[in-house]
Design a protein around this motif. Structure first.
Motif, short mmCIF file in Angstrom:
data_model
loop_
_atom_site.label_atom_id
_atom_site.label_comp_id
_atom_site.label_asym_id
_atom_site.label_seq_id
_atom_site.Cartn_x
_atom_site.Cartn_y
_atom_site.Cartn_z
N GLY A 18 13.64 -52.53 -32.10
CA GLY A 18 12.94 -51.95 -33.24
C GLY A 18 13.71 -50.75 -33.77
N VAL A 19 12.99 -49.85 -34.42
CA VAL A 19 13.62 -48.70 -35.09
C VAL A 19 12.90 -47.42 -34.69
CG1 VAL A 19 14.10 -47.65 -37.35
CG2 VAL A 19 14.29 -50.14 -37.07
N GLY A 20 13.67 -46.39 -34.46
CA GLY A 20 13.12 -45.04 -34.22
C GLY A 20 13.67 -44.10 -35.26
N ILE A 21 12.79 -43.31 -35.87
CA ILE A 21 13.21 -42.33 -36.88
C ILE A 21 12.67 -40.98 -36.48
CG2 ILE A 21 13.06 -41.62 -39.30
CD1 ILE A 21 12.71 -44.59 -40.03
N VAL A 22 13.54 -39.99 -36.47
CA VAL A 22 13.13 -38.62 -36.17
C VAL A 22 13.35 -37.76 -37.40
CG1 VAL A 22 15.39 -37.96 -35.22
CG2 VAL A 22 13.37 -36.67 -34.58
N ALA A 23 12.36 -36.94 -37.70
CA ALA A 23 12.50 -35.88 -38.70
C ALA A 23 11.92 -34.63 -38.06
CB ALA A 23 11.80 -36.22 -40.01
N GLY A 24 12.79 -33.86 -37.49
CA GLY A 24 12.43 -32.58 -36.90
C GLY A 24 13.16 -31.52 -37.70
N ALA A 25 14.09 -30.82 -37.05
CA ALA A 25 14.92 -29.89 -37.79
C ALA A 25 15.84 -30.64 -38.75
CB ALA A 25 15.75 -29.05 -36.83
N GLY A 26 16.29 -31.81 -38.33
CA GLY A 26 17.11 -32.69 -39.15
C GLY A 26 16.45 -34.05 -39.24
N ILE A 27 17.24 -35.06 -39.60
CA ILE A 27 16.70 -36.41 -39.71
C ILE A 27 17.74 -37.39 -39.18
CG2 ILE A 27 17.53 -36.78 -42.07
CD1 ILE A 27 14.74 -38.16 -42.58
N ASN A 28 17.26 -38.44 -38.51
CA ASN A 28 18.15 -39.43 -37.93
C ASN A 28 17.35 -40.69 -37.63
OD1 ASN A 28 20.42 -40.64 -36.85
ND2 ASN A 28 20.60 -39.28 -35.10
N ALA A 29 18.06 -41.77 -37.36
CA ALA A 29 17.41 -43.03 -37.00
C ALA A 29 18.33 -43.82 -36.09
CB ALA A 29 17.09 -43.85 -38.25
N VAL A 30 17.71 -44.69 -35.31
CA VAL A 30 18.43 -45.64 -34.48
C VAL A 30 17.69 -46.96 -34.55
CG1 VAL A 30 17.21 -45.14 -32.31
CG2 VAL A 30 19.55 -46.01 -32.22
N GLY A 31 18.41 -48.04 -34.48
CA GLY A 31 17.80 -49.36 -34.42
C GLY A 31 18.40 -50.15 -33.29
N ILE A 32 17.55 -50.92 -32.62
CA ILE A 32 18.00 -51.79 -31.56
C ILE A 32 17.51 -53.19 -31.93
CG2 ILE A 32 17.93 -52.31 -29.09
CD1 ILE A 32 17.10 -49.30 -28.73
N GLY A 33 18.44 -54.12 -32.04
CA GLY A 33 18.08 -55.49 -32.40
C GLY A 33 17.59 -56.28 -31.21
#
Length: 193
Positions: A18-33
């Motif tokens: 699935g997908v993880g998205i973080v928006a804390g001090a910055g923003i980022n995402a990761v996906g695992i198929g």
């Protein structure tokens, strides 16, 4: 050892993909198929296309507040809210305090909550900043799902980090709106940890 997007993803779903998205001090995402492929973003700031998170939102609040104060920008409730938040006489005083290090980044990030409060009062500029953050979350989901060939597959998209776990009602409504447009197969979950 990995980064916070993986922790957010693992804490928010029992699936192995699935997908993880973080928006804390910055923003980022990761996906695992489902096949184990991993999609990441560089996420080292504006030079790598990052757009959002508490740092960016707070700087945009300051940008609009000072431009209102000095006459270069539109009137916004953000100006008075920034003044009140820091207990200073003007936004200029806040900017100078930031410049000389009297107000640090951690203090600056508190303007994210100021933004949400002002947006809840229907200030057009504040609402547009919240909407832009929501759209960026949806675009990260869309891009990650596309790169993993998941655009036609119901996919958990786990949101985390202080900006997203604040559960601001306007932000959540706008995320839902943009997800329907950009990533309609996303099953959005908000992490509680």
């Amino acid at each position: 050892v990995d980064n916070d997007t993986c922790a957010i993803f693992r804490a928010g779903t029992t699936k192995h993909w699935g997908v993880g998205i973080v928006a804390g001090a910055g923003i980022n995402a990761v996906g695992i198929g489902p096949d184990g492929r991993i999609v990441r973003f560089l996420a080292i700031g504006e030079i790598t296309g990052d757009n959002g998170g508490g740092g960016d939102l707070s700087r945009r609040v300051m940008w609009h507040a000072i431009r209102d104060e000095d006459g270069r920008g539109e009137a916004t409730l953000l100006r008075q809210a920034v003044i009140e938040h820091f207990g200073m006489a003007s936004v200029e005083d806040v900017a100078i305090a930031m410049h000389v290090g009297e107000i640090g980044n951690h203090d600056l990030y508190g303007l994210t909550h100021v933004l949400f409060d002002v947006a809840a009062r229907a200030d057009p500029i504040a609402v547009s900043l919240v909407d832009a953050q929501a759209r960026e979350v949806a675009l990260l989901a869309k891009s990650t799902m596309y790169r993993l060939d998941l655009t036609e597959t119901k996919t958990d998209v786990v949101l985390g980090g202080g900006v997203l776990t604040s559960r601001d009602p306007l932000l959540l409504r706008r995320i839902e709106h943009w997800m329907r447009k950009e990533a309609p197969q996303a099953a959005v979950r908000i992490n509680d940890v």
